[in-house]
Design a protein around this motif. Sequence first.
Motif, PDB file in Angstrom:
ATOM      1  N   LYS A  53       0.809  -1.222   0.000  1.00 38.51           N
ATOM      2  CA  LYS A  53       0.000   0.000   0.000  1.00 38.51           C
ATOM      3  C   LYS A  53       0.844   1.274   0.000  1.00 38.51           C
ATOM      4  CE  LYS A  53      -4.435  -1.547   1.869  1.00 38.51           C
ATOM      5  NZ  LYS A  53      -5.369  -1.483   3.020  1.00 38.51           N
ATOM      6  N   PRO A  54       1.984   1.318   0.725  1.00 37.53           N
ATOM      7  CA  PRO A  54       2.789   2.548   0.680  1.00 37.53           C
ATOM      8  C   PRO A  54       3.337   2.867  -0.710  1.00 37.53           C
ATOM      9  CG  PRO A  54       3.393   1.196   2.573  1.00 37.53           C
ATOM     10  CD  PRO A  54       2.507   0.352   1.706  1.00 37.53           C
ATOM     11  N   TYR A  55       3.361   1.887  -1.612  1.00 36.25           N
ATOM     12  CA  TYR A  55       3.934   2.085  -2.948  1.00 36.25           C
ATOM     13  C   TYR A  55       2.881   2.438  -4.004  1.00 36.25           C
ATOM     14  CZ  TYR A  55       8.039  -0.110  -0.888  1.00 36.25           C
ATOM     15  OH  TYR A  55       9.108  -0.405  -0.075  1.00 36.25           O
ATOM     16  N   ILE A  56       1.604   2.419  -3.617  1.00 34.03           N
ATOM     17  CA  ILE A  56       0.548   2.677  -4.596  1.00 34.03           C
ATOM     18  C   ILE A  56       0.644   4.107  -5.120  1.00 34.03           C
ATOM     19  CG2 ILE A  56      -1.955   2.901  -4.884  1.00 34.03           C
ATOM     20  CD1 ILE A  56      -2.306   0.558  -3.001  1.00 34.03           C
ATOM     21  N   ASP A  57       0.723   4.207  -6.439  1.00 37.55           N
ATOM     22  CA  ASP A  57       0.769   5.497  -7.137  1.00 37.55           C
ATOM     23  C   ASP A  57       1.979   6.337  -6.741  1.00 37.55           C
ATOM     24  OD1 ASP A  57      -0.359   6.933  -9.186  1.00 37.55           O
ATOM     25  OD2 ASP A  57      -1.630   8.152  -7.892  1.00 37.55           O
ATOM     26  N   GLU A  58       3.060   5.674  -6.330  1.00 38.01           N
ATOM     27  CA  GLU A  58       4.320   6.355  -6.021  1.00 38.01           C
ATOM     28  C   GLU A  58       5.286   6.097  -7.167  1.00 38.01           C
ATOM     29  OE1 GLU A  58       5.322   8.370  -3.604  1.00 38.01           O
ATOM     30  OE2 GLU A  58       3.337   8.413  -2.657  1.00 38.01           O
ATOM     31  N   LYS A  59       5.285   6.970  -8.152  1.00 40.37           N
ATOM     32  CA  LYS A  59       6.059   6.737  -9.365  1.00 40.37           C
ATOM     33  C   LYS A  59       7.565   6.789  -9.121  1.00 40.37           C
ATOM     34  CE  LYS A  59       2.379   8.392 -12.389  1.00 40.37           C
ATOM     35  NZ  LYS A  59       1.975   9.343 -13.445  1.00 40.37           N
ATOM     36  N   GLY A  60       7.973   7.446  -8.061  1.00 40.49           N
ATOM     37  CA  GLY A  60       9.405   7.540  -7.776  1.00 40.49           C
ATOM     38  C   GLY A  60       9.959   6.330  -7.056  1.00 40.49           C
ATOM     39  N   HIS A  61       9.101   5.375  -6.688  1.00 42.70           N
ATOM     40  CA  HIS A  61       9.541   4.192  -5.941  1.00 42.70           C
ATOM     41  C   HIS A  61       9.190   2.939  -6.760  1.00 42.70           C
ATOM     42  CE1 HIS A  61      10.446   6.595  -2.398  1.00 42.70           C
ATOM     43  NE2 HIS A  61       9.308   7.240  -2.631  1.00 42.70           N
ATOM     44  N   THR A  62      10.105   2.536  -7.609  1.00 41.29           N
ATOM     45  CA  THR A  62       9.882   1.381  -8.468  1.00 41.29           C
ATOM     46  C   THR A  62      10.340   0.109  -7.779  1.00 41.29           C
ATOM     47  OG1 THR A  62      10.209   2.768 -10.411  1.00 41.29           O
ATOM     48  CG2 THR A  62      10.375   0.393 -10.732  1.00 41.29           C
ATOM     49  N   ILE A  63       9.509  -0.933  -7.848  1.00 40.10           N
ATOM     50  CA  ILE A  63       9.813  -2.208  -7.204  1.00 40.10           C
ATOM     51  C   ILE A  63      10.565  -3.102  -8.179  1.00 40.10           C
ATOM     52  CG2 ILE A  63       8.793  -4.328  -6.276  1.00 40.10           C
ATOM     53  CD1 ILE A  63       6.583  -2.557  -5.117  1.00 40.10           C
ATOM     54  N   ALA A  64      11.757  -3.533  -7.753  1.00 41.03           N
ATOM     55  CA  ALA A  64      12.580  -4.401  -8.592  1.00 41.03           C
ATOM     56  C   ALA A  64      12.305  -5.873  -8.338  1.00 41.03           C
ATOM     57  CB  ALA A  64      14.057  -4.110  -8.348  1.00 41.03           C
ATOM     58  N   GLY A  65      11.794  -6.195  -7.144  1.00 37.02           N
ATOM     59  CA  GLY A  65      11.536  -7.603  -6.845  1.00 37.02           C
ATOM     60  C   GLY A  65      10.802  -7.787  -5.542  1.00 37.02           C
ATOM     61  N   LEU A  66      10.188  -8.948  -5.401  1.00 37.30           N
ATOM     62  CA  LEU A  66       9.457  -9.314  -4.183  1.00 37.30           C
ATOM     63  C   LEU A  66       9.874 -10.715  -3.769  1.00 37.30           C
ATOM     64  CD1 LEU A  66       5.862  -8.157  -5.225  1.00 37.30           C
ATOM     65  CD2 LEU A  66       7.432  -6.928  -3.704  1.00 37.30           C
ATOM     66  N   ARG A  67      10.048 -10.903  -2.463  1.00 38.19           N
ATOM     67  CA  ARG A  67      10.279 -12.241  -1.920  1.00 38.19           C
ATOM     68  C   ARG A  67       9.184 -12.533  -0.896  1.00 38.19           C
ATOM     69  NH1 ARG A  67      15.853 -10.590  -1.417  1.00 38.19           N
ATOM     70  NH2 ARG A  67      17.011 -11.340  -3.220  1.00 38.19           N
ATOM     71  N   LEU A  68       8.452 -13.590  -1.163  1.00 33.34           N
ATOM     72  CA  LEU A  68       7.387 -14.013  -0.265  1.00 33.34           C
ATOM     73  C   LEU A  68       7.879 -15.165   0.598  1.00 33.34           C
ATOM     74  CD1 LEU A  68       4.276 -13.988   0.521  1.00 33.34           C
ATOM     75  CD2 LEU A  68       4.039 -15.803  -1.193  1.00 33.34           C
ATOM     76  N   TYR A  69       7.676 -15.063   1.897  1.00 37.30           N
ATOM     77  CA  TYR A  69       8.002 -16.139   2.833  1.00 37.30           C
ATOM     78  C   TYR A  69       6.704 -16.614   3.478  1.00 37.30           C
ATOM     79  CZ  TYR A  69      12.836 -14.468   2.483  1.00 37.30           C
ATOM     80  OH  TYR A  69      14.070 -14.091   2.016  1.00 37.30           O
ATOM     81  N   VAL A  70       6.525 -17.927   3.574  1.00 38.72           N
ATOM     82  CA  VAL A  70       5.322 -18.487   4.184  1.00 38.72           C
ATOM     83  C   VAL A  70       5.738 -19.578   5.173  1.00 38.72           C
ATOM     84  CG1 VAL A  70       3.074 -19.549   3.799  1.00 38.72           C
ATOM     85  CG2 VAL A  70       4.080 -18.116   2.002  1.00 38.72           C
ATOM     86  N   VAL A  71       5.254 -19.463   6.406  1.00 37.54           N
ATOM     87  CA  VAL A  71       5.506 -20.509   7.397  1.00 37.54           C
ATOM     88  C   VAL A  71       4.632 -21.701   7.053  1.00 37.54           C
ATOM     89  CG1 VAL A  71       5.402 -21.130   9.836  1.00 37.54           C
ATOM     90  CG2 VAL A  71       6.091 -18.820   9.175  1.00 37.54           C
ATOM     91  N   CYS A  72       5.249 -22.866   6.919  1.00 32.52           N
ATOM     92  CA  CYS A  72       4.544 -24.068   6.475  1.00 32.52           C
ATOM     93  C   CYS A  72       4.968 -25.240   7.346  1.00 32.52           C
ATOM     94  CB  CYS A  72       4.862 -24.332   5.009  1.00 32.52           C
ATOM     95  SG  CYS A  72       4.118 -25.827   4.360  1.00 32.52           S
ATOM     96  N   ASN A  73       4.004 -25.820   8.073  1.00 33.18           N
ATOM     97  CA  ASN A  73       4.331 -26.883   9.027  1.00 33.18           C
ATOM     98  C   ASN A  73       3.640 -28.210   8.732  1.00 33.18           C
ATOM     99  OD1 ASN A  73       6.029 -25.268  10.752  1.00 33.18           O
ATOM    100  ND2 ASN A  73       4.183 -24.230  11.467  1.00 33.18           N
ATOM    101  N   SER A  74       3.069 -28.353   7.556  1.00 34.85           N
ATOM    102  CA  SER A  74       2.428 -29.628   7.228  1.00 34.85           C
ATOM    103  C   SER A  74       2.613 -29.932   5.745  1.00 34.85           C
ATOM    104  CB  SER A  74       0.932 -29.598   7.559  1.00 34.85           C
ATOM    105  OG  SER A  74       0.216 -28.807   6.628  1.00 34.85           O
ATOM    106  N   LYS A  75       2.617 -31.213   5.431  1.00 34.23           N
ATOM    107  CA  LYS A  75       2.795 -31.636   4.050  1.00 34.23           C
ATOM    108  C   LYS A  75       1.611 -31.195   3.192  1.00 34.23           C
ATOM    109  CE  LYS A  75       5.253 -33.812   0.972  1.00 34.23           C
ATOM    110  NZ  LYS A  75       6.593 -33.312   0.600  1.00 34.23           N
TER     111      LYS A  75
END
Length: 289
Positions: A53-75
């Motif tokens: 949300k802080p990046y919405i319509d902020e043209k001066g702040h371009t996102i180069a990449g995202l890393r998603l982490y998810v805690v996973c404790n079951s198969k």
Amino acid sequence: MKNFFKRLLTNPTPAAPEQSESLPTGNVQPTLSIPATKAKREEIIKFIINGLKPYIDEKGHTIAGLRLYVVCNSKELEETLKVALCDDTPGMFQKDHLERKLINNFIQLAGGWFFEHHLVNDKVPDYCITRGSFGLEVIRRGQDLFQQYSVARLQVLVGQTEFPEYELDPQQQLKFNIGRTKNPKLSTGRIHTNDIVFWAQDDPQFDAQRGTANLHVSRNHAYILYNPQLDKFFLFPDKGGLPENGNKTRIYTTDDKMKSLNVPGVSHELENGDQIELGGAAILVFMKV
């Protein structure tokens, strides 16, 4: 006739039995709901958009990449997440499911932006945007930050590898997998790709004398991840390099300290001269260029 009506009034027809409130167990179809995979995918996308949300319509702040982490404790959850994130088709979740939603929310993306996802058993990294079991790391890349990328090298001290030395160049890639053989097939059936390759016994390049230490290296033993925001390299144990799978991942620092990586998702910040020991036998040394 009078006697007939008299008998009818004194012996009325029994009422039909009330229907049970419980549903019959016959051929009744269950109520349909959103499939677990689709629901999980939508939950992930909603989390990412809210986190940005802080990046919405902020043209001066371009996102180069995202890393998603998810805690996973079951198969079961692991399989749901892998399908939801299109694990078997790299780039599909990013291009077909996520990118359009980000653009529709006026979030500025750099050309060639990347998306990574990591399933962890314990907790997400402390530097992430978090909610529940989700963590999001945002990589902002401008020309100035791009020029500041550090380059490192891994030199092989013990073990037989594809090359005697490897360059870790973040301008080429941010994650470097370490393991036995080039493209091993894991127990899940998935084909894994290693960047730092220890030859396996059935590889034609394997030498029994030089490759003794290789026998203690897992197919997916560890990986090195570069963080552009911090300009640092971090070593993580992969699934095959954990004690629960009969393997070890250790670091010996230049000040004679030893650190074991026994917890998934918990990393070690690599410093110049750190020695990485895999399976108690193979050894790499990390060097900043």
